[in-house]
Scaffold this motif. Structure first.
Motif, PDB file in Angstrom:
ATOM      1  N   VAL A 261       0.919  -1.145  -0.054  1.00  0.00           N
ATOM      2  CA  VAL A 261       0.080   0.021   0.110  1.00  0.00           C
ATOM      3  C   VAL A 261       0.939   1.288  -0.041  1.00  0.00           C
ATOM      4  O   VAL A 261       2.031   1.441   0.812  1.00  0.00           O
ATOM      5  N   CYS A 262       0.499   2.095  -0.937  1.00  0.00           N
ATOM      6  CA  CYS A 262       1.360   3.386  -1.074  1.00  0.00           C
ATOM      7  C   CYS A 262       0.421   4.549  -1.226  1.00  0.00           C
ATOM      8  O   CYS A 262      -1.010   4.517  -1.062  1.00  0.00           O
ATOM      9  N   GLU A 263       0.918   5.790  -1.208  1.00  0.00           N
ATOM     10  CA  GLU A 263       0.185   6.891  -1.172  1.00  0.00           C
ATOM     11  C   GLU A 263      -0.529   7.350  -2.658  1.00  0.00           C
ATOM     12  O   GLU A 263      -1.491   8.216  -2.489  1.00  0.00           O
ATOM     13  N   GLY A 264       0.318   7.372  -3.463  1.00  0.00           N
ATOM     14  CA  GLY A 264      -0.256   8.120  -4.811  1.00  0.00           C
ATOM     15  C   GLY A 264      -0.021   7.330  -6.009  1.00  0.00           C
ATOM     16  O   GLY A 264       0.493   6.299  -6.047  1.00  0.00           O
ATOM     17  N   TYR A 265      -0.476   8.039  -7.031  1.00  0.00           N
ATOM     18  CA  TYR A 265      -0.718   7.150  -8.434  1.00  0.00           C
ATOM     19  C   TYR A 265       0.771   6.697  -9.017  1.00  0.00           C
ATOM     20  O   TYR A 265       1.105   5.664  -9.285  1.00  0.00           O
ATOM     21  N   PHE A 266       1.778   7.740  -9.029  1.00  0.00           N
ATOM     22  CA  PHE A 266       3.054   7.426  -9.329  1.00  0.00           C
ATOM     23  C   PHE A 266       3.814   6.400  -8.548  1.00  0.00           C
ATOM     24  O   PHE A 266       4.554   5.642  -9.208  1.00  0.00           O
ATOM     25  N   ASP A 267       3.407   6.385  -7.395  1.00  0.00           N
ATOM     26  CA  ASP A 267       3.947   5.524  -6.425  1.00  0.00           C
ATOM     27  C   ASP A 267       3.788   4.205  -6.789  1.00  0.00           C
ATOM     28  O   ASP A 267       4.387   3.272  -6.832  1.00  0.00           O
ATOM     29  N   ARG A 268       2.295   4.022  -7.218  1.00  0.00           N
ATOM     30  CA  ARG A 268       2.109   2.677  -7.446  1.00  0.00           C
ATOM     31  C   ARG A 268       2.334   2.135  -8.996  1.00  0.00           C
ATOM     32  O   ARG A 268       2.842   0.968  -9.035  1.00  0.00           O
ATOM     33  N   ILE A 269       2.647   3.200  -9.666  1.00  0.00           N
ATOM     34  CA  ILE A 269       3.070   3.037 -11.288  1.00  0.00           C
ATOM     35  C   ILE A 269       4.471   2.432 -10.937  1.00  0.00           C
ATOM     36  O   ILE A 269       5.066   1.460 -11.746  1.00  0.00           O
ATOM     37  N   ALA A 270       5.246   3.228 -10.151  1.00  0.00           N
ATOM     38  CA  ALA A 270       6.597   2.801  -9.801  1.00  0.00           C
ATOM     39  C   ALA A 270       6.761   1.292  -9.311  1.00  0.00           C
ATOM     40  O   ALA A 270       7.690   0.449  -9.850  1.00  0.00           O
ATOM     41  N   LEU A 271       6.003   0.646  -8.435  1.00  0.00           N
ATOM     42  CA  LEU A 271       5.693  -0.482  -7.977  1.00  0.00           C
ATOM     43  C   LEU A 271       5.555  -1.193  -9.333  1.00  0.00           C
ATOM     44  O   LEU A 271       6.117  -2.579  -9.480  1.00  0.00           O
ATOM     45  N   HIS A 272       4.564  -0.959 -10.188  1.00  0.00           N
ATOM     46  CA  HIS A 272       4.139  -1.746 -11.338  1.00  0.00           C
ATOM     47  C   HIS A 272       5.296  -2.079 -12.181  1.00  0.00           C
ATOM     48  O   HIS A 272       5.760  -3.020 -12.801  1.00  0.00           O
ATOM     49  N   ALA A 274       8.222  -1.692 -11.424  1.00  0.00           N
ATOM     50  CA  ALA A 274       9.361  -2.760 -10.746  1.00  0.00           C
ATOM     51  C   ALA A 274       8.998  -4.224 -10.715  1.00  0.00           C
ATOM     52  O   ALA A 274       9.709  -4.971 -10.113  1.00  0.00           O
ATOM     53  N   GLY A 275       8.012  -4.549 -11.525  1.00  0.00           N
ATOM     54  CA  GLY A 275       7.459  -6.059 -11.239  1.00  0.00           C
ATOM     55  C   GLY A 275       6.746  -6.143 -10.269  1.00  0.00           C
ATOM     56  O   GLY A 275       6.502  -7.373  -9.764  1.00  0.00           O
ATOM     57  N   LEU A 276       6.285  -5.311  -9.234  1.00  0.00           N
ATOM     58  CA  LEU A 276       5.536  -5.405  -8.089  1.00  0.00           C
ATOM     59  C   LEU A 276       4.155  -5.202  -8.437  1.00  0.00           C
ATOM     60  O   LEU A 276       3.623  -4.222  -7.942  1.00  0.00           O
ATOM     61  N   GLY A 277       3.483  -6.118  -8.923  1.00  0.00           N
ATOM     62  CA  GLY A 277       1.920  -5.973  -9.561  1.00  0.00           C
ATOM     63  C   GLY A 277       0.895  -5.888  -8.301  1.00  0.00           C
ATOM     64  O   GLY A 277      -0.143  -5.458  -8.667  1.00  0.00           O
ATOM     65  N   GLU A 278       1.304  -6.371  -7.086  1.00  0.00           N
ATOM     66  CA  GLU A 278       0.579  -6.312  -5.950  1.00  0.00           C
ATOM     67  C   GLU A 278       0.640  -4.985  -5.314  1.00  0.00           C
ATOM     68  O   GLU A 278      -0.194  -4.580  -4.153  1.00  0.00           O
ATOM     69  N   GLY A 279       0.812  -3.720  -5.944  1.00  0.00           N
ATOM     70  CA  GLY A 279       0.867  -2.501  -5.267  1.00  0.00           C
ATOM     71  C   GLY A 279      -0.607  -2.016  -5.390  1.00  0.00           C
ATOM     72  O   GLY A 279      -1.300  -2.025  -6.520  1.00  0.00           O
ATOM     73  N   LEU A 280      -0.983  -1.353  -4.419  1.00  0.00           N
ATOM     74  CA  LEU A 280      -2.140  -0.326  -4.528  1.00  0.00           C
ATOM     75  C   LEU A 280      -2.165   0.937  -3.929  1.00  0.00           C
ATOM     76  O   LEU A 280      -1.050   1.184  -3.115  1.00  0.00           O
ATOM     77  N   ALA A 281      -2.817   1.757  -4.353  1.00  0.00           N
ATOM     78  CA  ALA A 281      -2.717   3.373  -3.454  1.00  0.00           C
ATOM     79  C   ALA A 281      -3.974   3.732  -3.324  1.00  0.00           C
ATOM     80  O   ALA A 281      -5.065   3.450  -4.116  1.00  0.00           O
ATOM     81  N   THR A 282      -3.958   4.481  -2.303  1.00  0.00           N
ATOM     82  CA  THR A 282      -5.445   5.070  -1.762  1.00  0.00           C
ATOM     83  C   THR A 282      -5.492   6.280  -3.032  1.00  0.00           C
ATOM     84  O   THR A 282      -4.738   6.702  -3.690  1.00  0.00           O
ATOM     85  N   CYS A 283      -6.914   6.712  -2.823  1.00  0.00           N
ATOM     86  CA  CYS A 283      -7.200   7.861  -3.811  1.00  0.00           C
ATOM     87  C   CYS A 283      -7.556   9.050  -3.292  1.00  0.00           C
ATOM     88  O   CYS A 283      -8.878   9.426  -2.900  1.00  0.00           O
ATOM     89  N   GLY A 284      -6.692   9.825  -2.716  1.00  0.00           N
ATOM     90  CA  GLY A 284      -7.090  11.037  -2.290  1.00  0.00           C
ATOM     91  C   GLY A 284      -7.195  11.225  -0.638  1.00  0.00           C
ATOM     92  O   GLY A 284      -7.826  11.910  -0.082  1.00  0.00           O
ATOM     93  N   THR A 285      -7.256  10.031  -0.224  1.00  0.00           N
ATOM     94  CA  THR A 285      -7.765   9.825   1.344  1.00  0.00           C
ATOM     95  C   THR A 285      -6.661   9.006   2.084  1.00  0.00           C
ATOM     96  O   THR A 285      -5.794   8.255   1.330  1.00  0.00           O
ATOM     97  N   ALA A 286      -6.622   9.281   3.437  1.00  0.00           N
ATOM     98  CA  ALA A 286      -6.020   8.381   4.327  1.00  0.00           C
ATOM     99  C   ALA A 286      -6.451   7.134   4.358  1.00  0.00           C
ATOM    100  O   ALA A 286      -7.861   6.755   3.963  1.00  0.00           O
ATOM    101  N   LEU A 287      -5.651   6.034   4.689  1.00  0.00           N
ATOM    102  CA  LEU A 287      -6.386   4.418   4.571  1.00  0.00           C
ATOM    103  C   LEU A 287      -7.548   4.691   5.875  1.00  0.00           C
ATOM    104  O   LEU A 287      -7.513   5.313   6.816  1.00  0.00           O
ATOM    105  N   THR A 288      -8.440   3.975   5.477  1.00  0.00           N
ATOM    106  CA  THR A 288      -9.906   4.102   6.397  1.00  0.00           C
ATOM    107  C   THR A 288      -9.981   2.461   6.791  1.00  0.00           C
ATOM    108  O   THR A 288      -9.413   1.531   6.259  1.00  0.00           O
ATOM    109  N   ARG A 289     -10.829   2.315   7.476  1.00  0.00           N
ATOM    110  CA  ARG A 289     -11.366   0.955   8.173  1.00  0.00           C
ATOM    111  C   ARG A 289     -11.984   0.355   7.198  1.00  0.00           C
ATOM    112  O   ARG A 289     -11.681  -0.985   6.641  1.00  0.00           O
TER     113      ARG A 289
END
Length: 604
Positions: A261-272, A274-289
């Motif tokens: 789990v990362c914070e931004g679009y380009f962070d998730r794209i960086a993981l992608h 790098a071959g780390l397809g399991e990356g996800l990013a929140t969409c403009g909010t902090a992590l929620t329940r």
């Protein structure tokens, strides 16, 4: 809009595998003949959600929710029945007969998804046009190739007021609907609508079924504020539960058994990249329940990857407060100060980024170590460090793990374990932090010997519909007390007569369930998704006979008890019973006399 034909619905059920569908949302594990996981419809720590591959249904033994692929999608995505059917039909290539009707009759969700698709094509076309040259140069500078851009669906919103508004109008999509989708905003005075995203690189945000629910936009102009802008929430876009990166991350999450789990679009794209397809990013909010529950349904391990600065550290600690109560195994990937994942990838390469992720330490352990690294000589400083960590210790779901972390934190701080526990208890006293059980109040279904015997009978009939003879049906009517179990047993006994048995001799559960009440439907799903009750080596006809014999004996015993009770009462009750028995005896003698001449005639 007209009714969708049963044949179309059945074809969808046959083509869509329920294990695959549910597996997009829930981490399923094989358990005997079925699959098990944590229920997505109520909070639970022990899996009670079963999916039957054989019968193509699901059932939760905790909250009693169940159904087929259509029912699952309706409940999970808050869709109407036609919306769910059409969504599944598109996925599996089944054509649903279209009825003529007003577009207003269609579900708003379906219309919003269509508007988002129009906007996406508009953004992609704009990026490829001459107008998108600056956007293409920006993306290239960020290290994205043309293949990356195409694969991720990245587009460009021109710096004009009406690019998407015109595209929607050309497809007969009104401005009000565009506003509901979050693509447009209403002009002051109500004189029309204008585009929300302008002069930005666009990132489509998908749900797990590859439907676009919203967009993120990154400003291209140096003086453009804010730098990142998302479309607002809509009937299909709920930021508190959405991740950028679905649905492509799902298979990678299953394969690696972790999510990053990362914070931004380009962070998730960086993981992608790098071959780390399991990356996800929140969409403009902090992590929620809601995010936490979404993650827990798919994996037990989450690696948090935040920027290596003070803000990133705070974001990680806030994330721990949300994720720890869900019992997830949390790790924290630490980047050098001032670097985000995109910077790190550009400077050190994919192998180095993967190494940071793979070597990520325990997140709570990291926070405890950092808190202890401050000056502990001052009692005030030590108290502040303990106060900073105690809320995270309190959030740990497992009491055993919590106590272990308390011991380790005390070692870090050079204080006694009892001191940390005292602060923990004081926090709970101040905040009344009694652990809450937020599971819905589920009435436990009472199970007695009669219920168990009926369940065995129903399972035998379910597997062997040919055993439902007239004698068996009569035995059910005589022996079983009225109630949901008896109603289910009779429905299964009547399945063949009602035409609910297919060419292979299998009972069509969906047709049977259509004629049942809610409680009977729950019992049927429990039978088909629960553990087998009938021994696979037992002769099914013997099982049915034994169960009916048990009920007959129970009924006879009850009649004897009632007879004894009435005789003991004496008086009118006893006299009435004797008269009733005498009448039954005379009726039996009369029947025998009536049968005797016929029998003699046959003999002659």
């Amino acid at each position: 809009m007209g009714r969708i034909p049963d044949a179309t619905i059945n074809e969808i059920r046959n083509r869509v595998d329920i294990v695959d569908l549910v597996g997009r949302y829930v981490q399923l594990k094989k358990a005997g003949r079925n699959f098990k996981g944590l229920c997505p419809f109520h909070d639970e720590k022990t899996p009670s959600f079963n999916v039957s591959s054989d019968k193509q249904i699901f059932h939760c033994f905790g909250c009693q929710v169940g159904g087929d692929v259509v029912g699952f999608l309706m409940r999970h995505e808050n869709l109407t029945f036609p919306e769910a059917v059409r969504t599944l039909a598109r996925e599996c290539g089944v054509e649903v007969p279209e009825e003529h009707g007003d577009a207003a009759e269609r579900g708003i969700s379906e219309q919003v998804h269509e508007a988002n698709e129009i906007a996406q094509r508009t953004y992609v076309d704009a990026l490829a046009s001459a107008e998108g040259e600056a956007a293409r140069a920006y993306l290239a500078k960020r290290g994205l190739s043309g293949d990356d851009v195409r694969e991720l669906g990245i587009g460009f919103a021109p710096d004009r007021w009406d690019t998407v508004a015109r595209a929607l109008a050309a497809r007969k999509v009104g401005g009000d609907l565009g506003a509901k989708a979050g693509l447009l905003a209403e002009r002051q005075g109500g004189s029309g609508h204008y585009d929300r995203l302008r002069g930005r690189v666009t990132f489509p945000i998908y749900d797990v079924r590859r439907r676009i629910v919203g967009f993120g936009g990154r400003a291209l102009g140096a003086d453009q504020e804010p730098k990142y802008l998302n479309t607002p929430e809509s009937p299909v876009f709920r930021k508190r539960e959405s991740f950028y990166g679905f649905p492509w991350a799902l298979e990678a999450i299953r394969r690696s058994d972790r999510a990053i789990v990362c914070e931004g679009y380009f962070d998730r794209i960086a993981l992608h990249r790098a071959g780390l397809g399991e990356g996800l990013a929140t969409c403009g909010t902090a992590l929620t329940r809601e995010h936490a529950r979404n993650l827990k349904r798919r994996t037990q391990t989450v690696v948090m990857l935040f920027d290596g600065d003070a803000a990133g550290t705070k974001a990680m600690e806030r994330a721990l407060e949300v994720l720890l109560p869900e019992g997830l195994r949390l790790r924290a990937a630490v980047l050098p100060d001032g670097m985000d994942p995109d910077d790190f990838l550009a400077r050190h390469g994919a192998d180095a980024l993967r190494a940071v992720i793979d070597g990520a330490p325990d997140a709570l352990e990291l926070v405890m170590g950092r808190a202890a690294a401050f000056d502990r000589a001052s009692p005030v400083a030590k108290a502040e460090a303990v106060a900073r960590v105690v809320p995270l210790l309190d959030a740990v779901a497992s009491p055993v793990e919590r106590r272990a972390y308390v011991r380790r934190f005390a070692l870090h701080m050079g204080c006694g374990e009892d001191e940390v526990l005292a602060e923990l208890h004081e926090r709970r006293r101040r905040e009344h932090a009694v652990p809450e059980d937020e599971r819905p109040a589920v009435r436990a279904r009472r199970r007695g010997p009669a219920d168990r015997h009926t369940a065995i009978l129903c399972e035998a009939l379910l597997r062997n519909p040919t055993l439902a003879t007239d004698d068996v049906r009569a035995g059910i009517e005589r022996g079983l007390e009225p109630g949901p179990w008896r109603a289910l047993a009779l429905a299964l006994a009547d399945a063949s007569r009602a035409g609910h048995v297919d060419a292979e001799g299998e009972i069509d559960l969906f047709r049977v369930e259509r004629d049942l009440g809610e409680e009977e439907s729950q019992l049927l799903r429990e039978l088909t998704t629960g553990d087998a009750l009938v021994d696979a080596n037992a002769a099914p006809e013997r099982v049915v006979a034994d169960v009916l014999d048990w009920f007959a004996r129970q009924r006879a015993a009850a009649e004897r008890r009632e007879t004894t009770r009435r005789l003991e009462l004496g008086g009118d009750a006893a006299a009435q019973l004797i008269a009733e028995k005498q009448r039954q005896l005379e009726e039996r003698r009369a029947r025998l006399r009536a049968q005797a001449p016929a029998a003699r005639g046959v003999a002659r």
